[in-house]
Design an enzyme around this catalytic site. Structure first.
Site, PDB file in Angstrom:
ATOM      1  N   ARG A  25       0.821  -1.216   0.000  1.00 60.68           N
ATOM      2  CA  ARG A  25       0.000   0.000   0.000  1.00 60.68           C
ATOM      3  C   ARG A  25       0.852   1.263   0.000  1.00 60.68           C
ATOM      4  NH1 ARG A  25      -5.416  -0.014   2.137  1.00 60.68           N
ATOM      5  NH2 ARG A  25      -6.255  -2.100   1.927  1.00 60.68           N
ATOM      6  N   ASP A  74      -6.894  -2.109  -6.882  1.00 61.35           N
ATOM      7  CA  ASP A  74      -7.381  -2.691  -5.635  1.00 61.35           C
ATOM      8  C   ASP A  74      -7.755  -4.132  -5.928  1.00 61.35           C
ATOM      9  OD1 ASP A  74      -8.223  -1.794  -2.758  1.00 61.35           O
ATOM     10  OD2 ASP A  74      -9.800  -3.133  -3.445  1.00 61.35           O
ATOM     11  N   TYR A 151     -15.109 -10.994   0.833  1.00 55.18           N
ATOM     12  CA  TYR A 151     -15.768  -9.713   0.529  1.00 55.18           C
ATOM     13  C   TYR A 151     -17.075  -9.930  -0.201  1.00 55.18           C
ATOM     14  CZ  TYR A 151     -12.164  -6.585   2.156  1.00 55.18           C
ATOM     15  OH  TYR A 151     -11.318  -5.887   2.960  1.00 55.18           O
TER      16      TYR A 151
END
Ligand code: CP3
Length: 349
Positions: A25, A74, A151
């Site tokens: 990140r 992402d 997710y």
């Protein structure tokens, strides 16, 4: 030579002139340049617009002495083309508005190719390679099937993962199909990224550590093995990263990758031995990202401890144990990169 980068050499366990460092990140909110660009453009707009994704990818490369770039994207946008309605909600994080609730929902999921699904990211990879012009290598990435499934089922981040675990246990056939579909999409995505110019790829299995070793072994591990085997044929280093998996590194070690990402919950030398040892695999890690909030001398102690445990053996890529925190002081990031290089520099023979 195009492969003559510290980062790629360390991934292949070759000796290096100094230990390579990059940070998970590394492009993000702790940088003022990133925050300024995000005021004008949404998260998905940045990801889907090659010029913007390229600009953000290069921000940390221009600011710090890093040894690899990672494409700005992402793990979740590939779910959009599969049929899930993804939104990055400001101040809250990612949200899927139609999470998977039934076996029928799994049957309905599409498995588009990455060229149709995330063309912006593939184009951004080629653009970043051109802009980098050989400065540092570029890493591509994907979420692992399980982390994406979590997710897709939870609809966002989760505290105790009741929905994904319940689905896995009560709908075994649908679980199998969901993981098959994700395995297919993830494998294709990683291969297309390498074709577009990614010189290494990382598989993020950030949430696999919420499973017991038995459940991981029965319901998840073989899908990771399949992704790793298929991507290995492309001939670039593959990194598998999970967190909270230190009680199942023996299982993790059966995923045939070049490099294993290690979180800060285990001394790096202990993990390295459990993963097969310095003669067999490379490791990446592993200071706690929050250490970068500490006074510099504390950061130094943590870095020194990792370097002492590695002991100069080839096959170490310095990184944090998880993604960098959004309020990290930039000055500590700059000093960290310089310090790792200084402490590991080898005089040319
Ligand atoms: O490393 C890099 O610089 C590349 C970019 C990158 C992002 N996400 C950008 C991002 C990478 C490699 C990821 C991976 C990712 N995304 C993971 C696996 C890594 C990990 O940390 O475990 C996960 C679980 C996600 C899902 C995701 N995306 C979450 C949970 C969030 C919100 C969390 C947060 O920090 O707010 C995102 C949003 C996201 N992805 C941001 C960035 C820079 C913040 C977006 C913003 O508000 O500007």
């Amino acid at each position: 030579m195009s492969d003559d980068y510290r980062f790629l050499k360390a991934a292949r366990r070759e000796s290096v002139d100094a230990t390579p460092i990059w940070l998970m990140r590394q492009a993000g909110r702790y940088m003022a340049e990133y925050r300024a660009l995000r005021e004008k453009h949404s998260m998905l707009e940045v990801i889907n617009t090659p010029e913007l994704a390229t600009e953000v990818t290069l921000q940390p490369i221009n600011a710090f002495d890093l040894d690899a770039a990672i494409i700005f994207a992402d793990i979740l946008p590939i779910l959009i083309g599969m049929g899930l309605d993804l939104e990055f909600v400001p101040g809250k994080g990612p949200q899927l508005n139609n999470p998977i609730r039934s076996a029928e929902d799994v049957t309905a999921l599409a498995t588009p190719s990455a060229q149709d699904n995330v063309p912006g990211t593939l184009a951004a990879i080629s653009m970043v390679r051109e802009e980098l012009n050989g400065r540092v290598p570029l890493i591509g990435f994907s979420g692992a099937p399980f982390t994406l499934a979590s997710y897709a089922i939870e609809g966002g981040g989760s505290k105790n993962y009741v929905d994904v675990k319940s689905f896995m246990w009560s709908e075994p056939r649908a679980w199998q199909l969901l993981m098959e579909k994700l395995t297919h999409v993830v494998t294709d995505y990683l291969i297309r990224q390498i074709e577009a110019g990614a010189q290494a790829v990382q598989i993020f299995d950030s949430w696999a550590g919420i499973l017991s070793p038995g459940d991981y072994q029965r319901n998840v591990l073989h899908f990771n093995v399949r992704v790793a085997k298929a991507v290995a044929r492309m001939g670039v280093p593959v990194i598998y990263f999970g967190t909270n998996m230190n009680g199942m590194l023996d299982l993790v070690s059966t995923i045939p990758v070049d490099v294993y990402g290690v979180d800060s919950g285990v001394p790096i030398d202990v993990a390295w031995n459990q993963l097969g040892g310095p003669d067999k695999v490379a490791v990446q890690g592993n200071i706690d990202p929050i250490v970068l909030h500490a006074p510099w001398n504390v950061v130094q102690q943590h870095v020194d401890d990792v370097l002492r445990r590695v002991g100069g053996r080839p096959g170490h890529i310095f990184n944090l144990g998880h993604g960098i925190h959004k309020e990290t002081p930039v000055d500590n990031v700059k000093r960290l990169c310089e310090y790792v290089h200084e402490q590991t520099e080898v005089e040319p023979a």
